[in-house]
Design an enzyme around this catalytic site. Structure first.
Site, PDB file in Angstrom:
ATOM      1  N   ASP A  94      52.063  34.038  38.548  1.00 41.30           N
ATOM      2  CA  ASP A  94      51.991  35.504  38.567  1.00 41.30           C
ATOM      3  C   ASP A  94      51.764  36.087  39.957  1.00 41.30           C
ATOM      4  O   ASP A  94      51.277  35.419  40.866  1.00 41.30           O
ATOM      5  CB  ASP A  94      50.884  36.008  37.619  1.00 41.30           C
ATOM      6  N   GLU A 104      47.145  33.911  36.186  1.00 42.17           N
ATOM      7  CA  GLU A 104      45.952  33.323  36.826  1.00 42.17           C
ATOM      8  C   GLU A 104      45.044  34.419  37.374  1.00 42.17           C
ATOM      9  O   GLU A 104      43.826  34.287  37.377  1.00 42.17           O
ATOM     10  CB  GLU A 104      46.353  32.370  37.962  1.00 42.17           C
ATOM     11  N   GLU A 105      45.655  35.508  37.848  1.00 45.02           N
ATOM     12  CA  GLU A 105      44.852  36.589  38.442  1.00 45.02           C
ATOM     13  C   GLU A 105      44.113  37.391  37.375  1.00 45.02           C
ATOM     14  O   GLU A 105      43.356  38.293  37.692  1.00 45.02           O
ATOM     15  CB  GLU A 105      45.748  37.525  39.268  1.00 45.02           C
ATOM     16  N   HIS A 155      45.801  38.251  48.910  1.00 43.40           N
ATOM     17  CA  HIS A 155      45.633  39.530  48.194  1.00 43.40           C
ATOM     18  C   HIS A 155      45.781  40.745  49.116  1.00 43.40           C
ATOM     19  O   HIS A 155      45.396  41.838  48.724  1.00 43.40           O
ATOM     20  CB  HIS A 155      44.295  39.617  47.430  1.00 43.40           C
TER      21      HIS A 155
HETATM   22 ZN    ZN Z   1      44.701  35.184  43.924  1.00 43.44          ZN
HETATM   23 ZN    ZN Z   2      45.833  32.310  43.685  1.00 47.69          ZN
END
Ligand code: ZN
Ligand code: ZN
Length: 425
Positions: free
Chosen positions: A98, A164-165, A396
């Site tokens: 993702d 995952e986020e 990020h």
């Molecule tokens: Zn991340």
């Molecule tokens: Zn990551």
């Protein structure tokens, strides 16, 4: 004579363990493909639980290789299974797929122009954590393994994991949901390997930590009740803002005075505090929310217990009342020490001993931890910083960048770890 035989035997045993299982040519021939996939995926990022095209691309690739494929696992996850020519153990390899609601800011030719909606807002979408590299690496590993089944003793499960986020609010997802849906069963996984690209680690370098490598994250909510009164007459009421200040102070004393900081780190942070409406009213209540990070389950238990006692008792000491609710967000990314010790020689062989480095624990969290709660696992970090650079934009962020000349080492690492584990167990 006998001495010579002994030396020859010793040499052949050493070469057996120090040699790459698959040839350099096999790996080199995969590099261009992996980089191309990575760039295509980078250009077409999708948010957590919405990885429809990415999943389609992965499953099409696996099917084209004749791999048994399961789609729609934990919403958009894809799982592939390769059975080797000989029976043996089961290794799982995981890549998260993702992207994030971040607007990319660079001049890469494969820069993302994608926008989407996130929590009701229009956002740019970007692979700002590098999960595009994880996906491409694992697609490469699957291709190599599908063409070398005769060298595999056992079974390999390829787990392409969504979200995952973190799934959007109100939805389930990620590793937790995959485990719930039985991804580690049938055939039952013995060990799991995973990696994360790192923008601040030079290409060619692998970093790892045995034991607690990344923290468990817990979210807490504290509600303080007092008694509302005029701001000029605090003695007629109970001030929840004053009590909140005492509670924040008390919580930090758990970190600084009560936990064995030389064993593992602990973090308690209050991230939001809300109370009151104007200057001359002492309000009725206050609410605080925050995060707890721990790297050891016994320490987590103690911290949780002491926070609960302290919140209750501090409020009581000042004539108020307070409650705390603690929710688990992510488990500890715990690298099984025996498995790490067994596999480090493999990483040293392919990257060079001087390029396999230990690192401190990270107080960030990673949902690979949910797999490691079920089976022994090893999660490590792969260099993605252009050689010669000394600074990198963090994950990020809009300027985040990965040098994809580092991906081939990731392909080699996951492939050789799997082959070595299956051959030696
Ligand atoms: Zn991340
Ligand atoms: Zn990551």
């Amino acid at each position: 004579m006998q001495k010579h035989v002994f030396i020859i035997l010793l040499l052949s045993v050493t070469t057996l363990f120090s040699q790459q299982v698959l040839s350099e040519e096999i790996y080199n021939s995969m590099e261009e493909k992996v980089i191309t996939w990575r760039r295509e995926i980078h250009k077409n990022p999708e948010l957590s639980n919405r990885e429809f095209q990415t999943a389609e691309k992965i499953s099409a690739h696996l099917k084209s290789l004749g791999i048994e494929v399961q789609t729609g696992v934990a919403h958009t996850g894809v799982v592939g299974i390769i059975k080797g020519s000989k029976p043996g153990k089961v290794v799982a390899l995981r890549a998260d797929i993702d992207a994030l609601p971040v607007t990319e800011r660079n001049d890469l030719e494969f820069k993302s122009q994608v926008t989407s909606e996130f929590l009701g807002k229009k956002v740019g979408v970007m692979h700002a954590c590098g999960h595009d590299t994880h996906t491409a690496i694992l697609m490469g590993v699957a291709e190599i393994m599908s063409k070398n089944k005769n060298k595999i003793r056992g079974t390999v499960k390829f787990i392409f994991q969504p979200a995952e986020e973190g799934p959007p609010p109100g939805e389930e997802g990620g590793a937790l949901l995959m485990v719930k849906e039985g991804v580690l069963k049938n055939p039952d996984v013995d060990v799991i390997f995973g990696l994360h690209i790192n923008s601040a680690t030079p290409v060619g370098v692998i970093r790892y930590k045995s034991g607690g490598a990344m923290a468990a994250a817990q979210r807490f909510v504290i509600n303080v009740s007092g008694k509302q009164t005029h701001g000029s007459q605090p003695w007629s009421g109970v001030d929840p803002i004053y009590i909140s200040a005492k509670i924040i102070d008390g919580l930090q004393s758990i970190v600084s005075r009560e936990v064995t900081l030389t064993k593992e780190a602990v973090v308690i942070s209050v991230g939001k505090i809300q109370a009151g409406v104007r200057s001359n009213i002492i309000p009725e209540s206050a609410e605080m929310i925050g995060t707890i990070r721990t790297l050891d389950y016994d320490m987590q238990k103690k911290v949780n217990l002491r926070m609960t006692e302290m919140v209750r008792d501090i409020a009581k000491a000042y004539n108020g009342e307070a409650t705390i609710v603690i929710e688990n967000s992510t488990d500890i990314t715990y690298n099984d020490p025996a498995l790490v010790a067994e596999m480090i020689p493999t990483l040293e062989r392919i990257a060079g001993k001087e390029n396999v480095l230990t690192q401190n624990a990270i107080t960030g969290a990673e949902d690979f931890s949910y797999f490691q709660r079920e089976v022994p696992g090893f999660f490590f970090f792969l260099g993605g910083m252009t050689p010669g650079n000394t600074e990198a934009f963090p994950h990020h962020t809009p300027d985040f960048k990965i040098d994809d000349s580092g991906l081939l080492l990731g392909v080699k690492a996951l492939t050789e770890l799997t082959m070595d584990y299956l051959n030696n167990n």
